[in-house]
Design a protein around this motif. Structure first.
Motif, mmCIF file in Angstrom:
data_model
loop_
_atom_site.group_PDB
_atom_site.id
_atom_site.type_symbol
_atom_site.label_atom_id
_atom_site.label_comp_id
_atom_site.label_asym_id
_atom_site.label_seq_id
_atom_site.Cartn_x
_atom_site.Cartn_y
_atom_site.Cartn_z
ATOM 1 N N SER A 1 0.683 -1.310 0.188
ATOM 2 C CA SER A 1 -0.079 -0.005 0.055
ATOM 3 C C SER A 1 0.873 1.226 -0.008
ATOM 4 O O SER A 1 2.155 1.310 -0.325
ATOM 5 C CB SER A 1 -0.801 -0.034 1.278
ATOM 6 N N ALA A 2 0.329 2.419 0.375
ATOM 7 C CA ALA A 2 1.182 3.684 0.368
ATOM 8 C C ALA A 2 0.902 4.479 1.636
ATOM 9 O O ALA A 2 -0.072 4.341 2.431
ATOM 10 C CB ALA A 2 0.602 4.307 -0.831
ATOM 11 N N ASP A 3 1.860 4.867 2.092
ATOM 12 C CA ASP A 3 1.532 5.919 3.401
ATOM 13 C C ASP A 3 1.069 7.145 2.993
ATOM 14 O O ASP A 3 0.661 7.643 1.920
ATOM 15 C CB ASP A 3 3.121 6.106 3.980
ATOM 16 N N GLY A 4 1.124 8.161 3.977
ATOM 17 C CA GLY A 4 0.366 9.282 3.840
ATOM 18 C C GLY A 4 0.953 10.278 2.955
ATOM 19 O O GLY A 4 0.606 11.153 2.363
ATOM 20 N N SER A 5 2.337 10.221 2.763
ATOM 21 C CA SER A 5 3.104 10.788 1.904
ATOM 22 C C SER A 5 2.985 10.180 0.332
ATOM 23 O O SER A 5 3.871 10.400 -0.560
ATOM 24 C CB SER A 5 4.466 11.118 2.337
ATOM 25 N N ASN A 6 2.473 9.191 0.222
ATOM 26 C CA ASN A 6 2.300 8.247 -0.903
ATOM 27 C C ASN A 6 3.554 7.719 -1.401
ATOM 28 O O ASN A 6 3.754 7.427 -2.528
ATOM 29 C CB ASN A 6 1.808 9.481 -2.288
#
Length: 544
Positions: free
Chosen positions: A476-481
């Motif tokens: 997946s991706a974190d908040g900063s993409n």
């Protein structure tokens, strides 16, 4: 004493019958009978005939050869003066409700059965109120109820009522048909004397004979009006210059032995006019041809980067594409408006086509009229030279630049279908996808080259007999993409619990090294983490 003598039988009487009827026409300026007649009916609506008398003479020719004339005439009225239109505004209860101001000439109101129209009159009496005038009754009073009549039809075999019936005979032979009109719908009158009768049985016709055979033969000839006298053939011959007409003879033989012979003729069409090109108008006096009649050529002239076709033949020493004939019709028309090709030469397989100024061939949707493709001479290497599927090369799903760069955003390449994915930022990624539905000997499979890597699935379309693998982004991706890789760059999953009996491997490595050197089936180097595991076994064991 009474004496009587029986005389000899006299000749049969003949009832007079009309054999032919013919009409003649004339127009006169007075009521004096015309001195000459025409079989062509004149146009009585033309202005020159208005105010005159239109005459019709009907000539009846009887079966004994005598004739009878019937002459009638009609006055052709002249057009009347233009009237004032009336606009009915509605209905009012009484004249006291008529408007006192604001009415326009021609405004009308219905009061009772009468129409009141505004004329601007200043008279005030029983028929003139507030500038309105009673022009008369336009709504009729209720009339008496109409009488409903019914038509009854009957048949009988002779004039004495034999076989009288009111039922449909459905093809049975009846000599007489009668009608009765009364006010009773049912039942039909049963007294044949109440009907008006007509004798409807036709005379016996001659015996007919069927067709026994039909023979069609052919022959060529030199005349188009007189059949040839040579030998007729059942095969179609080819016409020649000496005998350019193909004749067809049809012989019909009837059952009684009589024959009927008919002929038809055909010939080849005349040679059409050829296109004769001119790079500019000819110097001096020159006859430009339009290809009409027996003219051999149609002249086309290239002028000011356009081709023009000659529309009417004429001779000129100073021609112009704006020339007109005596009826002010253009002698030249832009040749590109026609479904035609204007070239220096179009004979060889590799003919050169000059697109004459436009430098492009566009394709248009016949329903919407919008362009959907184009082939053109591009100005630079980055310009689109060919495209399909859009109004421009940038919008089209397929295109090729002058330099040969190709773009394709839809369709199929072999078994791979081109698909697209657009993320939340509006970025679109195009992927390749192929799917097989497990028919024949091959198992089902999906293959996708997508924005997150390569994905392969194979199995039997069940939850317990498949294997899949993905290389690329599997997390997946974190908040900063930033992508996470918790599922690994290479992710393999499978369930073959309902598959074939036998051993199964998720990864099978077969490697043959070179003698004298080391061969590693798997080489792992892990660093940089809080804890680093070369191999993390979460289930099962290691054997070897």
């Amino acid at each position: 004493i009474t004496f009587s003598l029986k005389g000899e039988k006299g000749d049969s009487g003949n009832s007079p019958k009309i054999k032919t009827t013919k009409q003649y026409y004339a127009i006169t300026s007075n009521l004096q009978q015309p001195g000459s007649w025409s079989e062509t009916q004149p146009n009585v609506s033309t202005d020159s005939n208005k105010g005159k008398f239109f005459w019709i003479k009907t000539v009846y020719t009887w079966n004994d050869g005598t004739t009878t004339d019937s002459i009638t005439y009609t006055y052709i009225g002249k057009d009347g003066d233009d009237g004032t239109s009336i606009a009915i505004k509605g209905a009012l209860a009484a004249t006291t409700n008529l408007p006192t101001s604001g009415a326009a000439l021609g405004d009308g109101y219905i009061i009772g059965y009468d129409l009141w129209v505004y004329t601007g009159t200043t008279t005030s009496d029983s028929t003139h109120v507030r500038g309105f005038q009673n022009v008369g009754q336009i709504k009729g009073k209720d009339g008496a109820s109409a009488t409903q009549y019914y038509i009854h039809i009957a048949w009988m075999k002779d004039s004495n009522g034999t076989g009288f019936t009111t039922s449909n005979p459905n093809g049975a032979a009846y000599d007489y048909m009668g009608t009765c009109v009364n006010t009773t719908q049912k039942p039909d009158p049963t007294d044949y004397k109440k009907y008006s009768w007509n004798y409807v049985k036709g005379a016996q016709g001659p015996r007919g004979y069927g067709v026994k055979s039909t023979t069609t033969t052919y022959q060529i000839g030199s005349s188009g009006t007189t059949p040839p006298t040579g030998t007729w053939s059942t095969s179609v011959p080819n016409i020649t210059d000496a005998n350019p007409y193909l004749w067809t003879r049809t012989v019909i033989t009837f059952e009684n032995g009589t024959m009927n012979t008919s002929y038809s003729v055909a010939t080849r069409g005349t040679k059409g006019a050829l296109i004769r090109q001119h790079r500019g108008f000819e110097s001096g006096s020159y006859k430009y041809l339009s290809g009409s009649g027996a003219e051999e050529f149609v002249d086309v002239v290239y002028y000011n980067e356009k081709w023009y076709q000659c529309k009417s033949t004429y001779t000129s020493s100073s021609p112009s594409v704006n020339d007109k004939d005596g009826n002010n019709n253009a002698r030249w028309e832009v040749f590109l408006n026609y479904k035609a090709i204007a070239t220096d030469l179009l004979l060889a397989k590799n003919a050169s086509i000059d697109m004459v100024g436009a430098q492009q061939i566009n394709l248009y949707n016949s329903t919407t009229g919008n362009i959907y493709g184009s082939y053109r001479v591009a100005a630079s290497d980055n310009d689109w030279s060919l495209w399909l599927g859009g109004k421009t090369g940038s919008e089209a799903s397929f295109g090729v630049t002058r330099a040969g760069y190709m773009k394709c955003t839809s369709g199929k390449i072999g078994s791979f279908e081109i698909r697209n994915y657009t993320d939340g930022t509006g970025f679109t990624f195009y992927n390749l996808y192929a799917s097989h539905a497990s028919t024949g000997l091959l198992p089902a499979s999906d293959i996708s080259l997508d924005y997150d890597g390569v994905y392969v699935w194979s199995g039997k379309n069940t939850m317990y007999d498949y294997m899949k693998a993905r290389t690329g982004w599997n997390g997946s991706a974190d908040g900063s993409n930033h992508p996470s890789w918790d599922n690994g760059f290479l992710f393999i999953e499978g369930n073959v619990s309902s598959g074939a009996n036998g051993n199964v491997s998720a990864i099978n490595i077969l490697l043959t090294g070179k003698s004298g050197y080391r061969a590693d089936g798997i080489r792992v180097n892990v660093s940089g983490g809080n804890t680093n595991h070369a191999i993390n076994i979460q289930g099962g064991d290691v054997i070897g």
